[in-house]
Design a protein around this motif. Sequence first.
Motif, PDB file in Angstrom:
ATOM      1  N   TYR A  36       0.948  -1.184  -0.039  1.00 29.62           N
ATOM      2  CA  TYR A  36      -0.146   0.090   0.072  1.00 29.62           C
ATOM      3  C   TYR A  36       0.854   1.231   0.078  1.00 29.62           C
ATOM      4  O   TYR A  36       1.475   1.514   0.944  1.00 29.62           O
ATOM      5  CB  TYR A  36      -1.003   0.028   1.070  1.00 29.62           C
ATOM      6  N   LYS A  64     -13.897   6.989  -4.174  1.00 30.66           N
ATOM      7  CA  LYS A  64     -13.561   6.050  -5.409  1.00 30.66           C
ATOM      8  C   LYS A  64     -12.734   6.896  -6.260  1.00 30.66           C
ATOM      9  O   LYS A  64     -11.683   6.022  -6.930  1.00 30.66           O
ATOM     10  CB  LYS A  64     -15.137   6.046  -6.266  1.00 30.66           C
ATOM     11  N   CYS A  67      -9.269   6.391  -4.932  1.00 34.36           N
ATOM     12  CA  CYS A  67      -9.014   4.854  -4.558  1.00 34.36           C
ATOM     13  C   CYS A  67      -9.233   4.068  -6.143  1.00 34.36           C
ATOM     14  O   CYS A  67      -9.766   2.971  -6.259  1.00 34.36           O
ATOM     15  CB  CYS A  67      -9.629   4.039  -3.647  1.00 34.36           C
ATOM     16  N   TYR A  70      -7.688   0.660  -6.700  1.00 34.45           N
ATOM     17  CA  TYR A  70      -7.784  -0.160  -5.715  1.00 34.45           C
ATOM     18  C   TYR A  70      -9.307  -0.810  -5.671  1.00 34.45           C
ATOM     19  O   TYR A  70     -10.159  -0.209  -6.151  1.00 34.45           O
ATOM     20  CB  TYR A  70      -7.584   0.154  -4.399  1.00 34.45           C
ATOM     21  N   ARG A  72     -11.404  -1.347  -2.973  1.00 38.92           N
ATOM     22  CA  ARG A  72     -12.309  -1.051  -1.953  1.00 38.92           C
ATOM     23  C   ARG A  72     -11.593   0.033  -1.104  1.00 38.92           C
ATOM     24  O   ARG A  72     -10.317   0.293  -1.177  1.00 38.92           O
ATOM     25  CB  ARG A  72     -12.806  -2.242  -1.287  1.00 38.92           C
ATOM     26  N   PHE A  73     -12.314   0.516  -0.142  1.00 41.89           N
ATOM     27  CA  PHE A  73     -11.548   1.440   0.608  1.00 41.89           C
ATOM     28  C   PHE A  73     -12.258   1.154   2.077  1.00 41.89           C
ATOM     29  O   PHE A  73     -13.116   0.493   2.359  1.00 41.89           O
ATOM     30  CB  PHE A  73     -11.929   3.041   0.350  1.00 41.89           C
ATOM     31  N   ASP A  91      -8.584   4.535   4.099  1.00 38.35           N
ATOM     32  CA  ASP A  91      -7.449   3.965   3.372  1.00 38.35           C
ATOM     33  C   ASP A  91      -7.763   2.818   2.258  1.00 38.35           C
ATOM     34  O   ASP A  91      -8.919   2.331   2.418  1.00 38.35           O
ATOM     35  CB  ASP A  91      -6.655   2.960   4.501  1.00 38.35           C
ATOM     36  N   CYS A  92      -7.313   3.067   1.185  1.00 38.36           N
ATOM     37  CA  CYS A  92      -7.495   2.349  -0.062  1.00 38.36           C
ATOM     38  C   CYS A  92      -6.825   0.793   0.014  1.00 38.36           C
ATOM     39  O   CYS A  92      -6.021   0.502   0.692  1.00 38.36           O
ATOM     40  CB  CYS A  92      -6.810   2.681  -1.076  1.00 38.36           C
TER      41      CYS A  92
END
Length: 94
Positions: A36, A64, A67, A70, A72-73, A91-92
Motif C-alpha cells: 500500500y 472512489k 482509490c 484499488y 475497496r476502501f 485507506d485504499c
Amino acid sequence: MYKNIIFICALFILPSCNKHATLTQIKPTKSTNIIYQEKPFELKWKIEKKSITYIPVEVHKKIKNICKNYDRFVLIKIKTFKDDTALGTFDCRI
C-alpha cells in the motif's frame, strides 16, 4: 575401529546437512505484491440520516476517485464535531 565409527557418523550427518541447506534455499519468501503505497487520507462531510458512518454520495465519489487503482476502501478513524460534521480517515485496499 574408531575410523569406522567416525565414518558411519559422517555418513549420517552429511546428508542431513545437505537437506537443511536445500530447504533453506527453497523456502518461499513473503509475497511483495501487496504494498500500500498511498497513505491514509482524510475527508470531511456533513452528518446525514443521523448516522456518523453514513457517507454521502458526493464524498463516496471522491473516495472512489482517490482509490481508483484499488478495489475497496476502509474507514479507519472518524471524528465528529459540534457543527454536525464528521472527519473520516480512509485507506485504499486491494
